[in-house]
Design an enzyme around this catalytic site. Sequence first.
Site, PDB file in Angstrom:
ATOM      1  N   TYR A  94       2.503   4.669  14.182  1.00  0.00           N
ATOM      2  CA  TYR A  94       1.972   4.975  12.508  1.00  0.00           C
ATOM      3  C   TYR A  94       0.465   6.161  12.707  1.00  0.00           C
ATOM      4  O   TYR A  94       0.482   6.927  11.926  1.00  0.00           O
ATOM      5  CB  TYR A  94       0.294   3.559  12.761  1.00  0.00           C
ATOM      6  CG  TYR A  94       1.108   2.754  11.717  1.00  0.00           C
ATOM      7  CD1 TYR A  94       1.144   1.977  10.670  1.00  0.00           C
ATOM      8  CD2 TYR A  94       2.395   1.815  12.288  1.00  0.00           C
ATOM      9  CE1 TYR A  94       1.357   0.907   9.959  1.00  0.00           C
ATOM     10  CE2 TYR A  94       3.138   0.924  11.388  1.00  0.00           C
ATOM     11  CZ  TYR A  94       2.534   0.774  10.280  1.00  0.00           C
ATOM     12  OH  TYR A  94       3.358  -0.483   9.237  1.00  0.00           O
ATOM     13  N   VAL A 125      25.263 -15.461   3.338  1.00  0.00           N
ATOM     14  CA  VAL A 125      26.328 -15.257   4.078  1.00  0.00           C
ATOM     15  C   VAL A 125      25.523 -16.007   5.689  1.00  0.00           C
ATOM     16  O   VAL A 125      24.383 -15.307   6.232  1.00  0.00           O
ATOM     17  CB  VAL A 125      25.576 -13.951   4.414  1.00  0.00           C
ATOM     18  CG1 VAL A 125      26.887 -12.965   5.614  1.00  0.00           C
ATOM     19  CG2 VAL A 125      26.292 -13.328   3.084  1.00  0.00           C
ATOM     20  N   GLU A 183       1.137  -1.595  -0.233  1.00  0.00           N
ATOM     21  CA  GLU A 183       0.209  -0.340  -0.436  1.00  0.00           C
ATOM     22  C   GLU A 183       0.838   1.269  -0.245  1.00  0.00           C
ATOM     23  O   GLU A 183       1.747   1.584   1.292  1.00  0.00           O
ATOM     24  CB  GLU A 183      -0.810   0.041   1.042  1.00  0.00           C
ATOM     25  CG  GLU A 183      -1.876  -1.379   1.651  1.00  0.00           C
ATOM     26  CD  GLU A 183      -2.099  -1.415   2.815  1.00  0.00           C
ATOM     27  OE1 GLU A 183      -3.370  -2.390   3.015  1.00  0.00           O
ATOM     28  OE2 GLU A 183      -2.317  -1.226   3.661  1.00  0.00           O
TER      29      GLU A 183
END
Length: 591
Positions: A201, A250, A82
């Site tokens: 948020y 790795v 989004e």
Amino acid sequence: MYYSSGNYEAFARPRKPERSDRASAWFVGAGLASLAGAAFLVRDAQVPGERITILERLKLPGGALDGIKEPKKGFVIRGGRELEDHMECLWDLFRSVPSLEVEGASVLDEFYWLDKDDPNRSLQRVTEDRGRDAGTNGLFALGDRAQKDIVRVFLATREELEGKRIDEVFGPEFLAGNFWLYWRTMFAFEQWHSALEMKLYLHRFIHHVGGLPDLSALKFTRYNQYESMVLPLTRWLIDQGVVFRFDTEVTDIDFDLAPARKQATRIHWLDHGRPGQADLGEDDLVFTTIGSLTENSDEGDHHTAARLDQGPAPAWDLWRTIAAKDPAFGHPEVFCGNIPASKWESATVTTLDARIPRYIQKIAKRDPFSGGVVTGGIVTARDSAWLLSWTVNRQPHFKAQPADQIVVWLYGLFVDKPGDYVHKPMQECTGEEITQEWLHHLGVPEADIPELAAGAARCVPVMMPYITAFFAPRHAGDRPAVVPEGAVNFAFIGQFAETGRDCIFTTEYSVRTGMEAAYQLLGVERGVPEVFNSTYDIRTLLAAVSHLRDGAPLDLPGPAFVRNRLLNRLEATEVGALLQDFDLIKDAEQQ
């Protein structure tokens, strides 16, 4: 490194840093953070591409930004992205990446024009009772107690919310309301997730509160995230000479650690199973993606349930190995140590003929074959035991998709609960059974569900043990700084590195960490774009308050003559004008 905003910095081209002439770079992982970091090294730090190597354990770049057609299963997307206007670092990156769809345009140009021609908006955000409109009417319906909860969290300090869950700071009234329903299904929050991240948020997207009910705050790419974002970026990097080494895991990084100076000295890997390593000098830079939200993802198919893989997880094992060497390198167990709290399941359904799409059209109120916006984001079945949400983006969602097929993405937040139709937990269901449950909430007559699920669709479920791991309640220091104090040649990037006041689970966060790492280690003389400052804009805050109150004016206390005198005084001020502009007070004559 410093932050900046405004056109003066946004349009500036930095001079070549002195260190660029001798620097080389290794990136661990080929997710968006690494791809972005490599791009900023090439574009802004002017490091030659051939001196940049990206090491990836898998066979493709992109990390969580996936999208692929599995020959024996069908189309697969583990999640969608989004996007919004103010992903400042993301758009700064893609303004320089050529579009693969529009000649002479950048990826940003292509995306911008698409959204202008076909803006996003949901025409039915929430359903219940098998596909009927849930009647939320775009309202939050927040009572006084719930509104106070939001304000209290918004005004709290970060320290006050460290280590706390959402349900420890929000009461039952808030958690039962429309706002939480919109919020949790759009962002995949659970009530046991981090209250601190919820606060971040709220601040980060306060300018989009009014767009939550109809998802008009969002924007989406033309195709799936791999073909629209990863593929053009990867091709541009290859054109610049950047080296990709796939099937290369790795396993460890050595460091020379002193109180005031930290240097990475050697990187270890398995290349197609064969051990290898590279010694690192002060100008050999290493950018390590730590953790992974899609690690140990397991695909089922139409006749097989996806498996919950709790076995060895290489991305997390690498971070554990590194973190054991210095407290400044974070605490991975905070995030990866509770799979029951971080897992959920998604599924990709491909319809095979026109029978199911007509039910999609009934809810979306748009033709899914039109090529334009369809659902405009997720549709949530409010009464679903799985809390099922589903979306149909612009079609075709894949370039290889036949014209008579529709690709649907869905997910459930409660994968342990028995479904409403199949009466099994989502995590135990085959793709066909998940399709049956979705068709049930789509409103397909029950007599037709088995036939349509078996013959009119193919479904690929994906179980993801760590998909919301970054939402775990946390404290300062649990995530390492992008460039730890004293580090001279290494950085941590991705969703589990700590940077400023941005929030995770976004493409912006990955790009921002890559940009900050490149700018800081190379000394690029250009500001990293500041996180959009809507949380400091009084107009945005007043608009958000108005939306959260569903347009109801503020209740001023006291007798009528006192309220009128106060309003008369306010109306003559800038504050009063703003309050009236956002319908938070009425004229004194209307009181």
